[in-house]
Design an enzyme around this catalytic site. Structure first.
Site, PDB file in Angstrom:
ATOM      1  N   ASN A   1      35.436  49.050  32.346  1.00 29.94           N
ATOM      2  CA  ASN A   1      36.345  48.504  31.325  1.00 29.94           C
ATOM      3  C   ASN A   1      35.573  47.458  30.527  1.00 29.94           C
ATOM      4  OD1 ASN A   1      38.398  47.364  29.832  1.00 29.94           O
ATOM      5  ND2 ASN A   1      39.430  46.405  31.580  1.00 29.94           N
TER       6      ASN A   1
ATOM      7  N   LYS B   1      36.485  45.938  27.882  1.00 27.25           N
ATOM      8  CA  LYS B   1      37.364  44.955  27.217  1.00 27.25           C
ATOM      9  C   LYS B   1      36.907  44.792  25.751  1.00 27.25           C
ATOM     10  CE  LYS B   1      38.159  43.046  31.753  1.00 27.25           C
ATOM     11  NZ  LYS B   1      38.562  41.941  32.580  1.00 27.25           N
TER      12      LYS B   1
ATOM     13  N   HIS C   1      47.009  46.929  32.142  1.00 32.60           N
ATOM     14  CA  HIS C   1      46.007  45.967  32.624  1.00 32.60           C
ATOM     15  C   HIS C   1      46.628  44.571  32.600  1.00 32.60           C
ATOM     16  CE1 HIS C   1      42.463  43.427  32.845  1.00 32.60           C
ATOM     17  NE2 HIS C   1      41.836  44.471  33.366  1.00 32.60           N
TER      18      HIS C   1
ATOM     19  N   GLU D   1      45.571  41.798  31.733  1.00 29.10           N
ATOM     20  CA  GLU D   1      45.364  40.998  30.514  1.00 29.10           C
ATOM     21  C   GLU D   1      46.373  41.377  29.438  1.00 29.10           C
ATOM     22  OE1 GLU D   1      41.162  41.773  30.177  1.00 29.10           O
ATOM     23  OE2 GLU D   1      40.839  40.528  31.957  1.00 29.10           O
TER      24      GLU D   1
ATOM     25  N   GLU E   1      44.416  45.870  41.116  1.00 32.14           N
ATOM     26  CA  GLU E   1      43.606  44.770  40.594  1.00 32.14           C
ATOM     27  C   GLU E   1      44.340  43.448  40.800  1.00 32.14           C
ATOM     28  OE1 GLU E   1      40.582  46.143  37.538  1.00 32.14           O
ATOM     29  OE2 GLU E   1      42.402  45.784  36.418  1.00 32.14           O
TER      30      GLU E   1
ATOM     31  N   GLY F   1      37.485  38.789  37.101  1.00 33.40           N
ATOM     32  CA  GLY F   1      36.577  37.909  36.359  1.00 33.40           C
ATOM     33  C   GLY F   1      36.314  36.576  37.035  1.00 33.40           C
TER      34      GLY F   1
ATOM     35  N   SER G   1      36.209  41.726  40.144  1.00 28.07           N
ATOM     36  CA  SER G   1      34.901  41.194  40.573  1.00 28.07           C
ATOM     37  C   SER G   1      34.108  42.182  41.421  1.00 28.07           C
ATOM     38  CB  SER G   1      35.085  39.863  41.312  1.00 28.07           C
ATOM     39  OG  SER G   1      35.633  38.898  40.448  1.00 28.07           O
TER      40      SER G   1
END
Ligand code: PGA
Length: 264
Positions: free
Chosen positions: A28, A30, A112, A114, A180, A186, A226
């Site tokens: 991904n 992003k 996702h 985000e 996730e 991250g 991660s």
């Protein structure tokens, strides 16, 4: 927590199927890298560095604008990072599933964290997007996961039940689930294999409740948060996942290729 029998049952089935099923590695990107030139270099370097194998399917999800610019390879397919739930209409700035398919996408990440966090996407919208993707033969990768301090099972049960509402068994054949945990994305603070295993088993148990054990064994479950070249195989081996969803580490060709080759 799952009982011992559930754990063993899924474990045995997973082991049996493992030799037959593929391992999926999703990258991904992003909103990276900075420009098209860099995207081409990254994509081509990954292509050159991965060993060809039937065991692995790599799905690279660049910014949608570049889907058309990147040519998939032997084990590499393309995916989008999001799609709209309508086929067309007055939705400024959005892209329909069909537009993404026309640009070369075969997969699409949906829900996702985000997008849930920054764009306010809730489970009902996620559900509409999954249905829209499937109508256009885009394979959805549904992301689920809890925030720090939340109960994993409560969040996953809600996200799976609402996110998959109304989907029939046939449609589920093209659906992927990515666990996730938000606190792991991250942060370098990746999920412990035992906790990831609990998530795998909980997802399988929920899919069994919603559909059947047969289907629960078939739907690929990936881990994201991660993932690096020194931890990726624990998720496949110890946590019995069908692969990984990689963010930051998919932006370095050497590191991403190592993840892929290590799993192959
Ligand atoms: P990360 O991102 O690998 O950088 O933690 C994963 C993701 O957001 O999908």
């Amino acid at each position: 927590m799952l009982d011992f029998a559930t754990n063993r049952r899924f474990g045995q089935n997973r082991q049996k199927m493992k030799s037959m099923s593929k391992i999926f590695v999703v990258g991904n990107w992003k909103m990276n890298p900075k420009g098209l030139k860099e995207a081409r270099v990254l994509f081509e370097s990954i292509k050159k560095s991965v060993k060809k194998t039937d065991k692995i399917k790599v799905i690279i999800c660049p910014p949608a604008l570049w889907l058309k610019e990147l040519k998939p390879g032997a084990i590499i397919s393309l995916g989008a990072q999001n799609c709209h739930w309508e086929a067309s209409g007055a939705y400024t700035g959005e892209l329909s599933p069909r537009m993404l398919v026309d640009a070369g996408a075969e997969y699409v990440i949906i829900g996702h964290s985000e997008r849930r966090q920054f764009m306010g996407e809730g489970d009902e919208i996620v559900n509409l997007k999954i249905k829209a993707a499937l109508r256009t033969k885009l394979k959805p990768i549904l992301c689920v996961g809890e925030k720090a301090g939340e109960e994993m099972s409560l969040v996953l049960e809600r996200q799976l039940t609402t996110g998959l509402a109304g989907l029939g068994v046939n449609q589920m054949k093209d659906v992927f689930i990515a666990y996730e945990p938000i606190w792991a994305i991250g942060t370098g603070n990746n999920c412990l294999p035992d906790n990831a295993l609990s998530a795998t088993l909980f997802i399988k148990k929920t899919l069994t409740k919603l559909y059947s054990r047969f289907l629960a064994d078939k739907v690929p479950v990936l881990y994201g948060g991660s993932v690096h070249s020194d931890n990726e195989d624990t998720y496949v081996k110890q946590a019995r996942m069908d692969g990984v969803l990689v963010g930051g580490a998919s932006l370095g060709a050497k590191e991403f290729a190592k993840i892929i080759n290590d799993l192959g």
